[in-house]
Design an enzyme around this catalytic site. Structure first.
Site, mmCIF file in Angstrom:
data_model
loop_
_atom_site.group_PDB
_atom_site.id
_atom_site.type_symbol
_atom_site.label_atom_id
_atom_site.label_comp_id
_atom_site.label_asym_id
_atom_site.label_seq_id
_atom_site.Cartn_x
_atom_site.Cartn_y
_atom_site.Cartn_z
ATOM 1 N N GLY A 217 4.896 35.084 -14.863
ATOM 2 C CA GLY A 217 4.735 34.484 -13.554
ATOM 3 C C GLY A 217 3.274 34.494 -13.114
ATOM 4 N N SER A 218 3.067 34.682 -11.821
ATOM 5 C CA SER A 218 1.727 34.545 -11.252
ATOM 6 C C SER A 218 0.762 35.654 -11.621
ATOM 7 C CB SER A 218 1.823 34.431 -9.730
ATOM 8 O OG SER A 218 2.448 33.215 -9.365
ATOM 9 N N THR A 219 1.217 36.724 -12.265
ATOM 10 C CA THR A 219 0.258 37.716 -12.763
ATOM 11 C C THR A 219 -0.659 37.081 -13.798
ATOM 12 O OG1 THR A 219 1.809 38.530 -14.454
ATOM 13 C CG2 THR A 219 1.798 39.679 -12.325
#
Length: 484
Positions: A217-219
């Site tokens: 995801g956004s990591t």
């Protein structure tokens, strides 16, 4: 001598030669491999005839052998039950060994050549044979905090010392009690193992380093930002397009943000602000602008696709190859076919915390013989240097903003600067999002970097986000290391 007798003599001589050769092969060349065969009952019983060395966390034994009155003589026990199962592994007569028990087997059982003189002394003095002890890098408080905070949710937590790469905590859930597999009641061992294998939650799987890895995801936006800053074409204040929805090139499909509306006035947003609020459209646009080669190269520098042993083998994280523009846009926000382990994402944060230098993670600090003399130790080793100090400083500033005024305010620790990044990875219909958080603290003098993965939304379900579910877990682990 007539011809028939000569031929008979040659046959007998050849048979003796074959016998000598085969005996030599078995006794010298193949001896070690035959001894190491999992089904070699004689070797297994021999390994139980002497005390196996302990596995230690601090001054506490988390795996120890106790004398018994049965045929096995020594019983392997795990005093803390399941707490360290994914680190120690198990030592079972029926099913062999895993984890540190397997990786350091020849030292723990005393057969290593490094213990030759120790074994010789034991023979001459009549002392009982004993294996070496293995000292782990695990921080007991961090391990306990991670296990308690993760609870019964499926997922994993990894914490690292950013300066050395030492693994301070490694917890997965669900897990298992290794005592059930180390028992000398072989019928119960078999039934326990069968039940663990049939469990759909896969308690034997170490989610921190193995298995079917999850989209980060956004990591993953940390890697996009690193690639942008390293290119020299962007700064924290560079403006990116940040519309409410981004049309994927060549399609009628749109990539949305996690909220309605633009990421900034006029559909524009800075690189820093986009990370702070986790703007999908900005980072998808950035990934396409950088190009797949630049994004993939940065992911590889951080460790994606590279083999790693801690000493247990780690499943390499994946950034897909040969992407079209829509696929690259989705990959740039950690979706599509991007996959990562919690250890990998902890390494990303640890690298930023360590000024751009990525250290090789490791679980074993030292090995000592029965006299407590160190016979093996691990020195910190650089894995790679994917980014410059200036890029690391910029990323640290951006990640601090995520915690102070962005998606991870739940990770804030009073009086301590925390740098972090949330992630919420969608799987499509029928399954809740996997939620992530990776961080380090104190941001101005880091002593711990952490990554948390909670599968399928954890206890929150459909409403789960990285900030709501994963960040509070990371906070408790960081507090345990820092001493707050």
């Amino acid at each position: 001598m007539n011809a028939p007798i000569r031929r008979l003599g040659m046959v007998i001589a050849a048979m003796f030669c074959a016998l000598l050769i085969s005996t030599t092969l078995i006794q010298f060349v193949q001896a070690r491999s035959l001894d190491d065969r999992p089904g070699n009952r004689r070797t297994l019983l021999a390994s139980y005839s002497k005390e196996r060395g302990s596995i230690l966390v601090g001054g506490t034994a988390v795996a120890v052998s106790k004398r018994t009155d049965d045929q096995f003589k020594w019983l392997r026990t795990y005093p803390q039950g399941s707490l360290y199962a994914d680190v120690t592994g198990y030592f079972s007569f029926t099913y062999g060994s895993t984890g540190i028990e397997r990786s350091y087997d020849n030292l723990l059982n005393g057969s290593s050549d490094k213990l030759f003189y120790r074994r010789l002394t034991e023979i001459l003095t009549g002392q009982s044979a004993q294996g070496a002890s293995v000292q782990l890098t695990i921080n007991a408080k961090a391990q306990e905090a991670a296990a308690k905070a993760l609870g019964n949710q499926r997922g994993a937590v990894v914490a690292l010392d950013p300066k050395t790469g030492a693994i301070l905590a490694m917890v997965t859930s669900p897990t298992y009690n290794p005592n059930l597999l180390a028992s000398h009641n072989l019928d119960k061992v078999q039934s326990s193992y069968t039940a663990l294998l049939k469990d759909p939650a896969q308690p034997l799987l170490n989610r921190a380093i193995n298995g079917n890895l999850s989209p980060p995801g956004s990591t993953f936006k940390l890697i996009d930002a690193a690639a942008a800053l390293e290119s020299g074409k962007y700064t924290e204040n560079s403006e990116l397009p940040g519309p409410a929805r981004l049309r994927l090139p060549g399609t009628d499909n749109y990539l949305p943000n996690d909220w309605p509306g633009n990421c900034g006035p006029g559909g524009k947003v800075t690189l820093k602000r986009a990370l702070t609020i986790s703007c999908n459209t900005a980072y998808a646009s950035l990934g396409m602008e950088l190009g797949q080669d630049a994004v993939r190269s940065m992911a590889t520098k951080f460790g994606f696709g590279q083999p790693l042993s801690i000493p247990m083998s780690v499943t390499p994280s994946v950034f897909p190859g040969s992407l079209n523009k829509p696929e690259l846009a989705q990959s740039s926000i950690g979706q599509f076919d991007v996959r990562a382990s919690p250890l990998q994402m902890a390494m990303v944060s640890a690298t930023i915390a360590n000024g751009g230098k990525e250290m090789t993670p490791y679980l074993v600090q030292s090995v000592r013989d029965g006299n407590l003399d160190v016979i093996e130790s691990t020195d910190p080793k650089t894995f790679s240097t994917p980014i410059s100090k200036s890029t690391a400083d910029s990323l640290t500033d951006m990640m601090e903003s995520v915690v102070t005024q962005g998606t991870a305010t739940t990770a804030a620790i009073p009086g301590i600067k925390v740098a972090g990044k949330t992630g919420t990875a969608q799987h499509g219909k029928g399954r809740n999002a996997d939620v992530w958080f990776t961080a380090f603290a104190p941001a101005d003098n880091p002593t711990v970097a952490v990554a948390v993965l909670v599968e399928n939304g954890g206890t929150v379900g459909q409403e789960a986000t990285g900030g709501l579910v994963a960040a509070p877990i990371a906070k408790q682990v960081m507090e345990a290391v820092i001493g707050k």
